[in-house]
Write a protein that holds these residues in place. Sequence first.
Motif, mmCIF file in Angstrom:
data_model
loop_
_atom_site.group_PDB
_atom_site.id
_atom_site.type_symbol
_atom_site.label_atom_id
_atom_site.label_comp_id
_atom_site.label_asym_id
_atom_site.label_seq_id
_atom_site.Cartn_x
_atom_site.Cartn_y
_atom_site.Cartn_z
ATOM 1 N N HIS A 228 -42.458 18.431 50.162
ATOM 2 C CA HIS A 228 -41.931 17.609 49.084
ATOM 3 C C HIS A 228 -40.413 17.701 49.025
ATOM 4 N N VAL A 229 -39.903 18.899 49.268
ATOM 5 C CA VAL A 229 -38.455 19.073 49.294
ATOM 6 C C VAL A 229 -37.868 18.283 50.461
ATOM 7 N N LEU A 260 -39.366 19.471 41.114
ATOM 8 C CA LEU A 260 -38.311 19.209 42.102
ATOM 9 C C LEU A 260 -37.196 20.245 41.978
ATOM 10 N N TYR A 261 -36.764 20.515 40.745
ATOM 11 C CA TYR A 261 -35.747 21.545 40.521
ATOM 12 C C TYR A 261 -36.211 22.892 41.084
ATOM 13 N N GLN A 266 -35.778 27.183 45.129
ATOM 14 C CA GLN A 266 -36.453 28.157 45.983
ATOM 15 C C GLN A 266 -36.121 27.960 47.456
ATOM 16 N N TYR A 267 -36.104 26.696 47.916
ATOM 17 C CA TYR A 267 -35.976 26.440 49.349
ATOM 18 C C TYR A 267 -34.570 26.068 49.793
ATOM 19 N N CYS A 268 -33.715 25.613 48.849
ATOM 20 C CA CYS A 268 -32.358 25.195 49.216
ATOM 21 C C CYS A 268 -31.289 26.031 48.523
ATOM 22 N N GLY A 269 -31.686 26.789 47.513
ATOM 23 C CA GLY A 269 -30.720 27.591 46.781
ATOM 24 C C GLY A 269 -29.748 26.787 45.963
ATOM 25 N N THR A 270 -30.128 25.572 45.607
ATOM 26 C CA THR A 270 -29.261 24.697 44.825
ATOM 27 C C THR A 270 -30.119 23.722 44.024
ATOM 28 N N ALA A 274 -26.827 18.818 42.960
ATOM 29 C CA ALA A 274 -25.801 19.503 43.747
ATOM 30 C C ALA A 274 -25.971 19.163 45.228
ATOM 31 N N TYR A 275 -27.217 19.076 45.675
ATOM 32 C CA TYR A 275 -27.487 18.685 47.060
ATOM 33 C C TYR A 275 -27.012 17.259 47.310
#
Length: 333
Positions: A228-229, A260-261, A266-270, A274-275
């Motif tokens: 999903h990310v 989503l947050y 967890q997987y992107c650290g942001t 911000a991404y």
Amino acid sequence: MVSQPTTQQLVAGLSPYRLFHSKDLDETRSNVGRIFKPHVLGICGKSQRLDARMDHLAIGGISLNRLHYGANVSIEPECLDDFLLVQMPVSGSAQIQCGPRKILSTPSRASIVTPSLPLHMRWQGQCDQLIVRIERPTLETACGALLGHALPRPLEFELGMDLRHGNGLAWRNLVLFLANSQFTKNAAQHALLAAQVEQLLVSSLLLGQPHNYRDALLHTARTPAPRHVKQAQAYIAEHCAEPIGVHDIARHAAISARSLYSGFQQYCGTTPMAYLRLVRLQRVRQDLLQAQSSGTQTSVTQVALAWGFSHLGHFTAAYRRQFKELPSQTLHG
């Protein structure tokens, strides 16, 4: 010591967007009705003399408005239907009835008018209000995205908002900032910026003001699977030039905004936004490098605004942190 600007000075930032100034009842009713909806407007008291003025600044699916009648008036719009109003008296007071609830709205207590409930208002002559108008579909779509499903019944907000403490004070400060900020003026001209302002106001209201879905919104979200990310990242990369927000990204990934947050943390650290800003910074750099190599006449400001960066100081600092050079150095080699 530098004195802080007063509320009156802050809302004066909307004065360049004067919609009308009139002492005629029919003209006033017509002009206000064009921005909100047709309604019955009456003057209360034989000695009262109308002296109405309204400022109006539209930003995407929301608008900032300042309205003053200069006389005691009654306002009968029935249900607002298609939009919600957050009314914040700058001075004076207003009696507000929305559905079965009634409050006296003052500079310390705003009124949040639910679109699906009948509305009756009486404004005192000195009542001068800063009003945020939010499209009902925008609000309901955002709430559904946060929950992860469509709303089975209309949103209904608590009528009163205490502007002196907590979430109410945060909302007041946010709206006053927007009413007096050059960022807001730029946002009205650029769809990417308008979407950011719209999302900020809508999310702040949904998460800060009590309503019939707020408890569900505040429940802990489950963390989505990495796919999903990845779907969200691909959507951001493909649509980063468009005025997308968290709710659009979550809808594409078929998860709630809160999930989503959680997934991005967890997987992107942001965060998702911000991404998105990082992707847009990368696109700015690509455009600057292309302009430098091709000799195309452009400026850092033009490219930054095109990618949704309104505050050039913040943009320049973020660009330098990311790429270890100033955007002007990228452009001029």
